[in-house]
Design a protein around this motif. Structure first.
Motif, short mmCIF file in Angstrom:
data_model
loop_
_atom_site.label_atom_id
_atom_site.label_comp_id
_atom_site.label_asym_id
_atom_site.label_seq_id
_atom_site.Cartn_x
_atom_site.Cartn_y
_atom_site.Cartn_z
N VAL A 272 0.83 -1.20 0.00
CA VAL A 272 0.00 0.00 0.00
C VAL A 272 0.87 1.25 0.00
CG1 VAL A 272 -1.71 1.32 1.32
CG2 VAL A 272 -1.91 -1.17 1.14
N GLU A 273 1.91 1.26 0.84
CA GLU A 273 2.78 2.44 0.89
C GLU A 273 3.48 2.66 -0.45
OE1 GLU A 273 6.36 4.39 3.61
OE2 GLU A 273 5.71 2.32 3.97
N THR A 274 3.93 1.58 -1.07
CA THR A 274 4.57 1.71 -2.38
C THR A 274 3.61 2.32 -3.40
OG1 THR A 274 6.02 -0.20 -1.96
CG2 THR A 274 5.65 0.42 -4.26
N ALA A 275 2.35 1.88 -3.35
CA ALA A 275 1.35 2.42 -4.27
C ALA A 275 1.09 3.90 -4.01
CB ALA A 275 0.05 1.61 -4.13
N VAL A 276 1.04 4.29 -2.73
CA VAL A 276 0.80 5.69 -2.38
C VAL A 276 1.96 6.56 -2.87
CG1 VAL A 276 0.64 7.31 -0.45
CG2 VAL A 276 -0.72 5.21 -0.43
N VAL A 277 3.19 6.10 -2.64
CA VAL A 277 4.36 6.86 -3.10
C VAL A 277 4.33 7.00 -4.62
CG1 VAL A 277 6.87 6.85 -3.28
CG2 VAL A 277 5.77 6.24 -1.11
N SER A 278 3.99 5.93 -5.32
CA SER A 278 3.92 5.98 -6.78
C SER A 278 2.87 6.97 -7.25
CB SER A 278 3.61 4.58 -7.33
OG SER A 278 3.49 4.60 -8.72
N ALA A 279 1.72 6.98 -6.57
CA ALA A 279 0.66 7.93 -6.93
C ALA A 279 1.11 9.36 -6.71
CB ALA A 279 -0.59 7.63 -6.11
N GLU A 280 1.84 9.60 -5.64
CA GLU A 280 2.32 10.96 -5.36
C GLU A 280 3.37 11.37 -6.38
OE1 GLU A 280 2.76 14.69 -3.79
OE2 GLU A 280 1.18 13.20 -3.49
N ARG A 281 4.21 10.44 -6.81
CA ARG A 281 5.21 10.78 -7.83
C ARG A 281 4.52 11.20 -9.14
NH1 ARG A 281 8.80 6.24 -5.96
NH2 ARG A 281 10.52 7.25 -4.86
N LYS A 282 3.44 10.50 -9.48
CA LYS A 282 2.70 10.86 -10.69
C LYS A 282 2.09 12.25 -10.55
CE LYS A 282 1.50 6.11 -12.01
NZ LYS A 282 0.41 5.11 -12.15
N THR A 283 1.60 12.56 -9.35
CA THR A 283 1.03 13.89 -9.11
C THR A 283 2.09 14.97 -9.29
OG1 THR A 283 -0.67 13.09 -7.60
CG2 THR A 283 -0.01 15.39 -7.36
N GLY A 297 -6.93 12.05 -2.49
CA GLY A 297 -7.74 11.25 -3.40
C GLY A 297 -6.94 10.23 -4.20
N PRO A 298 -5.86 10.64 -4.89
CA PRO A 298 -5.06 9.66 -5.63
C PRO A 298 -4.42 8.62 -4.71
CG PRO A 298 -4.61 11.90 -6.40
CD PRO A 298 -5.46 12.04 -5.18
N TRP A 299 -4.05 9.01 -3.49
CA TRP A 299 -3.48 8.04 -2.56
C TRP A 299 -4.51 6.95 -2.23
CZ3 TRP A 299 -1.19 11.81 1.69
CH2 TRP A 299 -0.22 12.63 1.09
N ARG A 300 -5.75 7.40 -1.98
CA ARG A 300 -6.79 6.45 -1.59
C ARG A 300 -7.10 5.48 -2.73
NH1 ARG A 300 -9.31 9.90 1.25
NH2 ARG A 300 -10.67 10.69 -0.38
N GLU A 301 -7.16 6.01 -3.95
CA GLU A 301 -7.42 5.14 -5.10
C GLU A 301 -6.29 4.13 -5.28
OE1 GLU A 301 -8.06 7.57 -8.49
OE2 GLU A 301 -9.81 8.60 -7.65
N ALA A 302 -5.05 4.58 -5.14
CA ALA A 302 -3.90 3.68 -5.26
C ALA A 302 -3.91 2.63 -4.16
CB ALA A 302 -2.60 4.49 -5.22
N ALA A 303 -4.29 3.05 -2.95
CA ALA A 303 -4.34 2.11 -1.83
C ALA A 303 -5.41 1.05 -2.05
CB ALA A 303 -4.60 2.86 -0.52
#
Length: 377
Positions: A272-283, A297-303
């Motif tokens: 989950v943390e990896t997905a959140v970090v990836s989503a933030e990098r895209k942002t 919002g993007p963190w929650r969707e990635a999680a």
């Protein structure tokens, strides 16, 4: 180590069986707590004795040759003094004026758990949350890691708060002033005794003395480390009971389903943390100004996607297999299964999507900063 791991798994299974029918209550004076307090009292008496002797040597016949050993003893006593804990460096602190909706939610959770409100609500950029009592004034501090908080669904946020507020009332022995000397002083002594890098500046006699004494210092220091490991192992079972108590409060406040979902998300925290970090990098790759950060919002969707792609049964089993005697928390997989085993509970505190979104709006400026720091770390 394999035998110790097997012992840890047996103790975990025994504790699970003991609490499967009825959630554990607030821990009282167990044998482990009595032993830790007894060791703490003995350590405190010795430290006070060193301090008194040091003061006497300094004062008696001042000035005299006793001044030097007296000051040394006072310094040792100061180094070994009981620590009251520290909240550490606070990344950010939020007040009720900053986030009235969040504080209203905290008040509802405090009422439902029977816990007092925290004196300080701090924010962090790490994927974590914690609650503790620190300092001489026993300041209650709640820390919400925004990447974790932002990745949770509304009911899971209530479950997280229920668990953390549980730490204010579950009588955890590892958080008590009475047991603190036993759990920390041996480690401080080991650090003091461990040989340091030579500062002899070429003095061969002193260098030779250091070389001769170093093995003895290491042996004694390792003895203190072994003592601390043993005392921590004694405290572990009561500490894990306190974690189960906090989980029971989490289920009572947020409902069984939300508590289980939170624990499964924690078990899968790496993905989950990896997905959140990836989503933030895209942002951040879109070069969006910080003032226009989209929030969690993007963190929650990635999680959500990360949790959906995880084999929860396998992840639960992995947490059990990796258990050790010194883990401060029970295996997360067992915690989730234990909540499932208890009688089902409906939520006592309901956080609607609109209210949850208002909380996010109040924390908007900190989400932007947390995203930046999370990616940079």
């Amino acid at each position: 180590m394999s035998r110790l791991s097997a012992l840890a798994r047996r103790l975990d299974a025994r504790q699970f069986a003991a609490y499967a029918a009825v959630p554990p209550s607030r821990a009282g004076w167990t044998g482990a707590r009595v032993a830790l307090v007894a060791v703490s009292v003995a350590i405190t008496v010795v430290v006070l004795g060193l301090l008194a002797l040091g003061v006497w040597l300094v004062v008696d016949g001042f000035p005299s040759w006793r001044l030097v050993p007296g000051l040394v003893l006072i310094g040792i006593a100061w180094t070994l003094r009981p620590r009251l804990g520290s909240a550490g460096e606070r990344w950010a602190v939020v007040t009720e004026d900053d986030a009235p909706t969040l504080f209203a939610l905290l008040a509802r959770v405090a009422t439902a758990t029977g816990a007092p409100m925290p004196h300080v609500v701090a924010l962090d950029y790490r994927f974590n949350a914690s609650a503790g009592v620190h300092g001489l004034r026993r300041t209650r501090t709640l820390v919400l890691g925004l990447p974790l908080w932002g990745s949770l669904e509304p009911d899971q946020r209530v479950a997280l708060l229920g668990h953390e507020f549980g730490h204010f009332v579950n009588n955890d022995p590892t958080r008590s002033i009475l047991t603190q000397p036993a759990l920390t002083t041996p480690g401080v002594l080991a650090q003091l005794l461990w040989p340091s890098r030579s500062l002899t500046n070429g003095n061969l006699l002193i260098a030779f003395a250091e070389w001769v004494l170093a093995p003895v210092q290491r042996l004694v220091a390792r003895g203190f480390l072994l003592l601390q490991a043993g005392l921590l192992a004694v405290a572990t079972r009561d500490h894990q009971r306190a974690e189960y108590c906090a989980d029971a409060l989490s289920a009572r406040v947020a409902g069984s389903g939300a508590a289980v979902a939170l624990l499964d998300g924690i078990a899968a925290a790496s993905a989950v943390e990896t997905a959140v970090v990836s989503a933030e990098r895209k942002t951040q790759a879109t070069a969006t100004p910080r003032s226009a950060h989209p929030g969690p919002g993007p963190w929650r969707e990635a999680a959500r996607a990360a949790r959906a792609g995880v084999d929860l049964a396998a992840v639960r089993d992995q947490t059990v297999a990796e258990s050790t005697l010194w883990d401060s928390h029970p295996p997360t997989g067992l915690r989730a299964r234990l909540v499932e085993a208890w009688p089902h509970q409906d939520a006592a505190v309901v956080l609607g999507r609109d209210e949850s979104d208002r909380v996010d709006a109040e924390l908007a400026k900190w989400y932007a900063k947390a995203g930046r720091d999370l990616v940079w770390e």
